[in-house]
Scaffold this motif. Structure first.
Motif, PDB file in Angstrom:
ATOM      1  N   THR A  67     -11.163  -8.837  -9.060  1.00  0.00           N
ATOM      2  CA  THR A  67     -10.433  -9.575  -8.023  1.00  0.00           C
ATOM      3  C   THR A  67      -9.031  -9.991  -8.461  1.00  0.00           C
ATOM      4  OG1 THR A  67     -11.538 -11.580  -8.834  1.00  0.00           O
ATOM      5  CG2 THR A  67     -12.532 -10.459  -6.938  1.00  0.00           C
ATOM      6  N   ASP A  68      -8.738  -9.857  -9.756  1.00  0.00           N
ATOM      7  CA  ASP A  68      -7.432 -10.255 -10.267  1.00  0.00           C
ATOM      8  C   ASP A  68      -6.359  -9.233  -9.895  1.00  0.00           C
ATOM      9  OD1 ASP A  68      -8.524 -12.521 -11.406  1.00  0.00           O
ATOM     10  OD2 ASP A  68      -8.927 -11.518 -13.325  1.00  0.00           O
ATOM     11  N   ALA A  69      -5.129  -9.725  -9.763  1.00  0.00           N
ATOM     12  CA  ALA A  69      -4.018  -8.867  -9.335  1.00  0.00           C
ATOM     13  C   ALA A  69      -3.750  -7.736 -10.327  1.00  0.00           C
ATOM     14  CB  ALA A  69      -2.755  -9.717  -9.139  1.00  0.00           C
ATOM     15  N   GLU A  70      -3.807  -8.045 -11.633  1.00  0.00           N
ATOM     16  CA  GLU A  70      -3.542  -7.003 -12.640  1.00  0.00           C
ATOM     17  C   GLU A  70      -4.587  -5.897 -12.578  1.00  0.00           C
ATOM     18  OE1 GLU A  70      -2.976  -6.435 -17.480  1.00  0.00           O
ATOM     19  OE2 GLU A  70      -3.018  -8.449 -16.621  1.00  0.00           O
ATOM     20  N   PHE A  71      -5.834  -6.299 -12.363  1.00  0.00           N
ATOM     21  CA  PHE A  71      -6.921  -5.314 -12.261  1.00  0.00           C
ATOM     22  C   PHE A  71      -6.684  -4.420 -11.038  1.00  0.00           C
ATOM     23  CE2 PHE A  71     -11.011  -3.414 -11.989  1.00  0.00           C
ATOM     24  CZ  PHE A  71     -11.693  -3.640 -13.172  1.00  0.00           C
ATOM     25  N   ARG A  72      -6.365  -5.055  -9.885  1.00  0.00           N
ATOM     26  CA  ARG A  72      -6.114  -4.288  -8.664  1.00  0.00           C
ATOM     27  C   ARG A  72      -4.920  -3.348  -8.835  1.00  0.00           C
ATOM     28  NH1 ARG A  72      -8.381  -5.534  -3.835  1.00  0.00           N
ATOM     29  NH2 ARG A  72      -9.814  -7.322  -3.752  1.00  0.00           N
ATOM     30  N   SER A  73      -3.919  -3.833  -9.545  1.00  0.00           N
ATOM     31  CA  SER A  73      -2.733  -3.006  -9.790  1.00  0.00           C
ATOM     32  C   SER A  73      -3.084  -1.774 -10.617  1.00  0.00           C
ATOM     33  CB  SER A  73      -1.673  -3.832 -10.516  1.00  0.00           C
ATOM     34  OG  SER A  73      -0.587  -3.028 -10.910  1.00  0.00           O
ATOM     35  N   ALA A  74      -3.946  -1.951 -11.620  1.00  0.00           N
ATOM     36  CA  ALA A  74      -4.361  -0.829 -12.461  1.00  0.00           C
ATOM     37  C   ALA A  74      -5.155   0.193 -11.653  1.00  0.00           C
ATOM     38  CB  ALA A  74      -5.198  -1.341 -13.633  1.00  0.00           C
ATOM     39  N   ASP A 103     -10.576  14.068  -2.987  1.00  0.00           N
ATOM     40  CA  ASP A 103     -11.558  13.025  -2.663  1.00  0.00           C
ATOM     41  C   ASP A 103     -11.534  11.869  -3.663  1.00  0.00           C
ATOM     42  OD1 ASP A 103     -12.406  14.481  -0.478  1.00  0.00           O
ATOM     43  OD2 ASP A 103     -14.015  15.487  -1.575  1.00  0.00           O
ATOM     44  N   VAL A 104     -10.358  11.353  -3.956  1.00  0.00           N
ATOM     45  CA  VAL A 104     -10.248  10.198  -4.854  1.00  0.00           C
ATOM     46  C   VAL A 104     -10.692   8.943  -4.096  1.00  0.00           C
ATOM     47  CG1 VAL A 104      -8.727   8.864  -6.355  1.00  0.00           C
ATOM     48  CG2 VAL A 104      -8.300  11.304  -5.999  1.00  0.00           C
ATOM     49  N   THR A 105     -11.596   8.197  -4.686  1.00  0.00           N
ATOM     50  CA  THR A 105     -12.113   6.995  -4.020  1.00  0.00           C
ATOM     51  C   THR A 105     -11.841   5.751  -4.854  1.00  0.00           C
ATOM     52  OG1 THR A 105     -14.304   7.243  -5.042  1.00  0.00           O
ATOM     53  CG2 THR A 105     -13.967   8.283  -2.895  1.00  0.00           C
ATOM     54  N   SER A 106     -11.541   4.664  -4.155  1.00  0.00           N
ATOM     55  CA  SER A 106     -11.284   3.379  -4.817  1.00  0.00           C
ATOM     56  C   SER A 106     -12.590   2.604  -4.946  1.00  0.00           C
ATOM     57  CB  SER A 106     -10.286   2.556  -3.996  1.00  0.00           C
ATOM     58  OG  SER A 106     -10.257   1.211  -4.439  1.00  0.00           O
ATOM     59  N   PRO A 107     -12.778   1.906  -6.053  1.00  0.00           N
ATOM     60  CA  PRO A 107     -14.007   1.116  -6.215  1.00  0.00           C
ATOM     61  C   PRO A 107     -14.138   0.011  -5.169  1.00  0.00           C
ATOM     62  CG  PRO A 107     -12.409   0.577  -7.934  1.00  0.00           C
ATOM     63  CD  PRO A 107     -11.892   1.794  -7.220  1.00  0.00           C
ATOM     64  N   TYR A 108     -13.023  -0.400  -4.581  1.00  0.00           N
ATOM     65  CA  TYR A 108     -13.071  -1.447  -3.564  1.00  0.00           C
ATOM     66  C   TYR A 108     -13.633  -0.903  -2.248  1.00  0.00           C
ATOM     67  CZ  TYR A 108     -10.109  -3.787  -6.949  1.00  0.00           C
ATOM     68  OH  TYR A 108      -9.615  -4.341  -8.115  1.00  0.00           O
ATOM     69  N   ASP A 109     -13.551   0.417  -2.074  1.00  0.00           N
ATOM     70  CA  ASP A 109     -14.127   1.045  -0.875  1.00  0.00           C
ATOM     71  C   ASP A 109     -15.576   1.454  -1.106  1.00  0.00           C
ATOM     72  OD1 ASP A 109     -11.671   0.798   0.412  1.00  0.00           O
ATOM     73  OD2 ASP A 109     -10.976   2.748  -0.346  1.00  0.00           O
ATOM     74  N   THR A 110     -15.866   1.957  -2.303  1.00  0.00           N
ATOM     75  CA  THR A 110     -17.219   2.481  -2.582  1.00  0.00           C
ATOM     76  C   THR A 110     -18.134   1.439  -3.210  1.00  0.00           C
ATOM     77  OG1 THR A 110     -16.450   3.292  -4.736  1.00  0.00           O
ATOM     78  CG2 THR A 110     -16.358   4.832  -2.882  1.00  0.00           C
TER      79      THR A 110
END
Length: 747
Positions: free
Chosen positions: A91-98, A114-121
């Motif tokens: 949930t931290d900004a640096e993590f999301r940025s990475a 088919d690149v997927t983001s962990p926030y979606d999956t």
């Protein structure tokens, strides 16, 4: 035994005689055979074992559904983004940025889809400190490892910008590349170094360059011809790189051995005063026959692999069988022709500082003469001590644990990707190697199928087989769905196997199994390992029975002795048992594991025990047939059984020792490889051959035969109807009566 012409009727003697008389024709035919085999094989191309055909059962069914549907599964890759010290969360900004930087970087390579983001999956660990970005490599999955480097470089670039996070890639393509970079040349180096090692030992054994080159030349031409034959045969029985490596090992071992046996006997007879022609005829009728008996026995042992039903084993068995047959034929045909052509020139290229080892005038080894003196003086004590020692060595094998080695067991800390593999499994149990359910339906989008898929997804988690997330990928046009289920247990094979069984036996029948016409085989790494183990265990009894029974029959027919046949089987089983014991002690219990770089393995790779049994049983027969043939030959010449044992063992000791040293050295090379499965194979083979050539042939065999006395030649009258394959062990007409049997043996 004079120098005059002696009439001989044996196959080996006839082949050797013809080759010696038509030497240029024999050499020409052999060269033509090798060239044609290699040429036709290269033109035909080699068909390799398809991954889907490796196994039967559900794994095979799943592969068949995918092939029939024409679906090409891409190579899937995963990027782990993890807080190094645990302070950062998803949930931290640096993590999301990475995460955003990783997605942008890999997309920018143009090599992925088919690149997927962990926030979606929702691929975020429970503690929120780890997340997975997932994608597929474009193109053929088999060659994805060759195209993954730009993606790895892109990920490494993101890692440099985010020092507080661990950003690592793992998947089929990245693992293939790292494996190839680290160990791809390992096998080639081992294979290429085997020949110089063998040549060096032969130079020491013979002290002459030409004599040393002959066995290597025969082995290499046999291997080259077999490579060509493998290409031709692969269109009926697919082959593999593993089968090719095993073929090279076996071909080098038996090719050198057979030539060594033949050449040593020919030189021995010349040293005894025979002229070149007579010496060659004697070698053909004696060592040549032993080569045929040994070669056929080894071929039978290798054929045992064909009964496993496992495509890889069938390929290894057939390839090994072919190279042994080719080497055997070459030894009794082209080798006599070459020896006839060379004559005294076989001694050319003498190495000045290498003197012939001191041998008695009758060709008997001084060392083994001293050993045999003690063994034959107290045979019972020798049997008890030697057999007791081997049984003690074999004892750990009782608790043998076999399993398909995980990545960290196979490579330890030698590959950086092993650490990534462990971290992914710790954060997402089973996530690096999920079970894959291949669902085939008449209409994959029908309401009942969709409901069954949803039920399966929910039940997989609620049953405790998976912690999720369970992912479903539909192929509407083919009416196929892939369901990916991370298994509870992760890299722990035993726990993961229990989760797999729960999926197969409980979850599937209660959900997908209720819909008519739906197929849902479960595959994946854990499922493949489970199915492989089941199939391998089911083939153990038929393979053991086939090899032992046919080896027994061949020995019975070749030596016309029930006792020799039984003792040969028992002694070979004892050497195999000792090899098993050493493997378990070193690789499972860790006794002396640091000496071979095998710390922490804790198990024997599943396929090795059966593979070792077949290979060792076959190779052990090389020495056994050669030694017992010489003992029987001496007995037929009128020596007492005890004198025949003494003569047979000490006169063959030099060649058996040389052959064994070559085998041990070659196998030991594979024991130095980084892969634990190859290390186990090399150590097991080297240890078994060493034991077989020393304790078994030098102590136990003569001691047992000394105790049995004339009973060594026991052959019940009711077995006289069996074919007689014992004739022509000597080029002279010999008539002997074996005491206690009343049977005239004409050779």
């Amino acid at each position: 035994m004079g120098n005059g012409d002696s009439r001989v009727r044996g196959l080996a003697a006839r082949a050797g005689g013809w080759s010696a008389r038509h030497r240029w024709a024999a050499v020409g035919i052999w060269v033509l055979f090798v060239v044609l085999a290699m040429g036709i094989g290269s033109a035909a191309g080699r068909v390799d074992v398809d991954e889907g055909d490796q196994l039967k059962g559900e794994t095979h069914t799943a592969a068949q559904i995918i092939d029939d549907a024409g679906i090409k599964e891409p190579a899937g890759e995963t990027i782990l983004i993890q807080s190094k010290d645990g302070s950062l969360k998803s949930t931290d900004a640096e993590f999301r940025s990475a995460v955003s930087a990783v997605v942008t970087a890999v997309n920018g390579t143009g090599k992925v889809t088919d690149v997927t983001s962990p926030y979606d999956t929702k691929t975020i660990s429970k503690d929120g400190r780890s997340a997975l970005v997932q994608f597929d490599m474009r193109g053929d999955s088999d060659t994805a490892g060759d195209r993954v480097e730009p993606v790895l470089n892109a990920v490494a670039g993101v890692q440099k910008d985010h020092g507080s996070l661990r950003i690592e890639e793992i998947g089929g393509a990245s693992m293939a590349k790292q494996y190839k970079d680290a160990f791809g040349d390992d096998f080639k180096k081992a294979e290429y170094s085997a020949v110089p090692v063998a040549l060096g030992i032969l130079l020491i054994a013979f002290g002459a360059l030409v004599a040393a080159l002959l066995p290597v030349a025969l082995a290499m031409t046999a291997i080259i011809a077999t490579m060509g034959l493998m290409g031709i045969v692969s269109h009926v029985q697919p082959m593999s790189d593993t089968a090719n490596s095993v073929m090279l090992l076996v071909g080098l071992a038996v090719g050198v051995d057979y030539c060594l046996f033949y050449l040593r006997r020919e030189r021995e007879e010349r040293e005894a005063g025979r002229d070149a022609g007579a010496a060659l005829r004697i070698a053909a009728a004696t060592s040549g026959r032993a080569i045929i008996v040994s070669g056929v026995t080894v071929c039978v042992a290798m054929a045992g692999m064909l009964f496993t039903g496992l495509a890889e084993f069938e390929a290894m068995g057939l390839a090994s069988l072919m190279v042994v047959a080719v080497a055997m034929v070459g030894s009794v045909t082209v080798l006599p022709a070459l020896l006839s052509l060379l004559g005294e020139r076989v001694e050319k290229g003498r190495i000045p500082f290498l003197r012939r080892r001191s041998r008695r005038g009758n060709g008997e080894s001084r060392f083994w003469t001293a050993v045999l003196k003690g063994v034959l003086a107290k045979p019972l004590v020798s049997v008890l001590v030697a057999a007791g020692a081997l049984l003690a060595i074999a004892a750990p094998a009782v608790g043998m644990k076999t399993e398909n080695l995980t990545l960290d067991q196979e490579f330890g800390n030698s590959l950086p990707i092993v650490g990534t593999y462990n971290r992914v499994n710790d954060a997402f149990p089973g996530g690096s190697e999920p079970a894959e359910v291949v669902v085939k339906a008449k209409d994959i989008n029908s309401p009942e199928v969709k409901q069954a898929l949803a039920d399966f997804k929910a039940e997989a988690v609620s049953s405790g087989a998976s912690l999720g997330p369970v992912d479903i990928k539909l192929h509407d046009a083919q009416n196929v769905a892939f369901v990916y289920v991370p298994l509870v247990g992760g890299s722990d094979q035993d726990k993961a196997a229990k989760s797999l069984e729960k999926l197969r036996d409980e979850v599937r029948p209660a959900t997908l199994g209720k819909v008519d016409g739906v197929q849902a085989p479960i595959t994946g790494q854990v499922a493949g390992s489970h199915d492989f183990n089941d199939q391998l265990l089911g083939s153990v009894v038929p393979v053991f029975a086939f090899v032992v029974v046919f080896a027994f029959l061949l020995m019975l027919l070749s030596f016309r002795s029930l006792t020799v046949a039984i003792t040969s089987i028992v002694l070979n089983l004892l050497s195999v048992g000792a090899a098993y014991g050493i493997l378990v002690a070193v690789f499972q219990h860790g006794w002396g594991a640091s000496l071979v770089g095998a710390e922490g393995v804790g198990a024997i790779v599943t396929w090795l025990p059966l593979f070792l049994f077949v290979i060792l049983f076959g190779l052990s027969m090389d020495y056994h047939v050669f030694v017992v043939s010489r003992i029987r030959e001496a007995r037929l010449r009128g020596r007492t059984t005890r004198d025949a044992i003494q003569h047979g063992v000490v006169t063959t000791a030099g060649v058996v020792t040389s052959a064994a040293i070559i085998m041990v050295a070659v196998f030991a090379i594979f024991g130095t490889l980084s892969m634990q499965s190859m290390k186990q194979m090399g150590v097991g083979l080297a240890a078994a051959v060493l034991i077989d050539a020393t304790v078994i042939r030098g102590v136990l065999l003569p001691a047992v035969m000394a105790l049995l006395g004339e009973r060594n030649w026991y052959f019940p009258k009711w077995l006289n109807r069996l074919p007689d394959l014992t004739h022509d062990e000597s080029p002279e007409e010999i008539t002997s009566t074996v005491a206690g049997e009343g049977e005239r043996v004409r050779v």
